[in-house]
Design a protein around this motif. Structure first.
Motif, PDB file in Angstrom:
ATOM      1  N   THR A  30      49.115  67.640  15.080  1.00  0.00           N
ATOM      2  CA  THR A  30      48.451  67.690  13.780  1.00  0.00           C
ATOM      3  C   THR A  30      48.560  66.326  13.103  1.00  0.00           C
ATOM      4  O   THR A  30      49.657  65.805  12.882  1.00  0.00           O
ATOM      5  CB  THR A  30      49.083  68.768  12.884  1.00  0.00           C
ATOM      6  N   LEU A  31      47.408  65.734  12.802  1.00  0.00           N
ATOM      7  CA  LEU A  31      47.371  64.416  12.176  1.00  0.00           C
ATOM      8  C   LEU A  31      47.631  64.522  10.673  1.00  0.00           C
ATOM      9  O   LEU A  31      47.615  65.618  10.088  1.00  0.00           O
ATOM     10  CB  LEU A  31      46.015  63.770  12.436  1.00  0.00           C
ATOM     11  N   ALA A  32      47.861  63.380  10.039  1.00  0.00           N
ATOM     12  CA  ALA A  32      48.115  63.347   8.601  1.00  0.00           C
ATOM     13  C   ALA A  32      46.937  63.909   7.817  1.00  0.00           C
ATOM     14  O   ALA A  32      47.096  64.462   6.725  1.00  0.00           O
ATOM     15  CB  ALA A  32      48.413  61.914   8.151  1.00  0.00           C
ATOM     16  N   SER A  33      45.749  63.800   8.377  1.00  0.00           N
ATOM     17  CA  SER A  33      44.552  64.313   7.713  1.00  0.00           C
ATOM     18  C   SER A  33      44.436  65.822   7.803  1.00  0.00           C
ATOM     19  O   SER A  33      43.594  66.424   7.143  1.00  0.00           O
ATOM     20  CB  SER A  33      43.310  63.675   8.338  1.00  0.00           C
ATOM     21  N   GLY A  34      45.284  66.421   8.623  1.00  0.00           N
ATOM     22  CA  GLY A  34      45.211  67.858   8.842  1.00  0.00           C
ATOM     23  C   GLY A  34      44.411  68.237  10.072  1.00  0.00           C
ATOM     24  O   GLY A  34      44.407  69.400  10.486  1.00  0.00           O
TER      25      GLY A  34
END
Length: 213
Positions: A30-34
């Motif tokens: 899961t990336l920081a952007s969601g």
């Protein structure tokens, strides 16, 4: 795998009441952007079962105990009949020679491995069937069923080999129908049996895991 595998079927009355199914390993980041990045770590699924749900009395318990001892726990593999998925087509339909596509003839290739395909739209999964039930395999070439003298199927590998003079010609679709077992082993080296709990209705766990060739 051949020298560590016994071509014997797990007690059928127990396996038909067991539980389990396919397992996959998916890595999700899961990336920081969601947003997610998903990656399938396994090319093939692997089935897991718990045969303990099939134990319904001391007779079946004794049969599984003897079977476990002869397999030496996790040492030797064996056949298991998956009550949900053991035919080339739907469970309620008779086996037919057009059930599954194995390949296309080129006039020279004589051997085709048994395959079962799951899905048809986005990303069909082709599963190699290594343990067909002896005598259950039906084969067709270009839509017409061939006789038993035209081919042989190795029940220990799932390889269909056409006899001389019956090799599929160029462009001919090769299909087959069959029943099959799953190659598995016990997923434990100790089988804990508590008769007091068993007679009170508690299920003994009998974990099995598919052997992936």
């Amino acid at each position: 795998m051949a020298d560590a595998f016994h071509e014997v079927l797990f007690p059928l009355d127990v396996s038909l009441r067991g539980s389990g199914g396919p397992q996959r390993l998916t890595e999700i980041v899961t990336l920081a952007s969601g947003r997610e990045h998903r990656n399938g770590r396994w090319a093939d699924s692997r089935r897991r079962y718990d045969a303990g749900f099939g134990l319904r009395g001391l007779e079946s318990l004794h049969a599984v105990l003897a079977f476990f001892e002869e397999r030496r726990g996790r040492l030797y593999g064996f056949r298991y009949r998956d009550r949900v998925d053991f035919r080339s087509g739907p469970p309620g339909r008779a086996i037919g020679p057009l059930d599954q596509a194995l390949g296309t003839g080129d006039g020279a290739t004589a051997s085709f491995p048994l395959i079962k395909t799951y899905g048809s739209g986005f990303a069909p999964y082709r599963r190699h069937i290594a343990k067909p039930v002896a005598g259950s395999v039906r084969v067709a070439v270009a839509g017409r069923e061939v006789g038993a003298d035209a081919f042989a199927c190795d029940p220990t590998t799932g390889l269909v080999t056409f006899a001389a003079g019956h090799v599929p010609p160029q462009g001919a679709a090769v299909t087959a129908g069959f029943a099959f077992d799953v190659p598995v082993r016990f997923d434990t080296d100790d089988l804990t049996i508590d008769l007091a709990a068993f007679t009170a209705g508690e299920i003994t766990k009998v974990p099995l895991v598919e052997i992936v060739p």
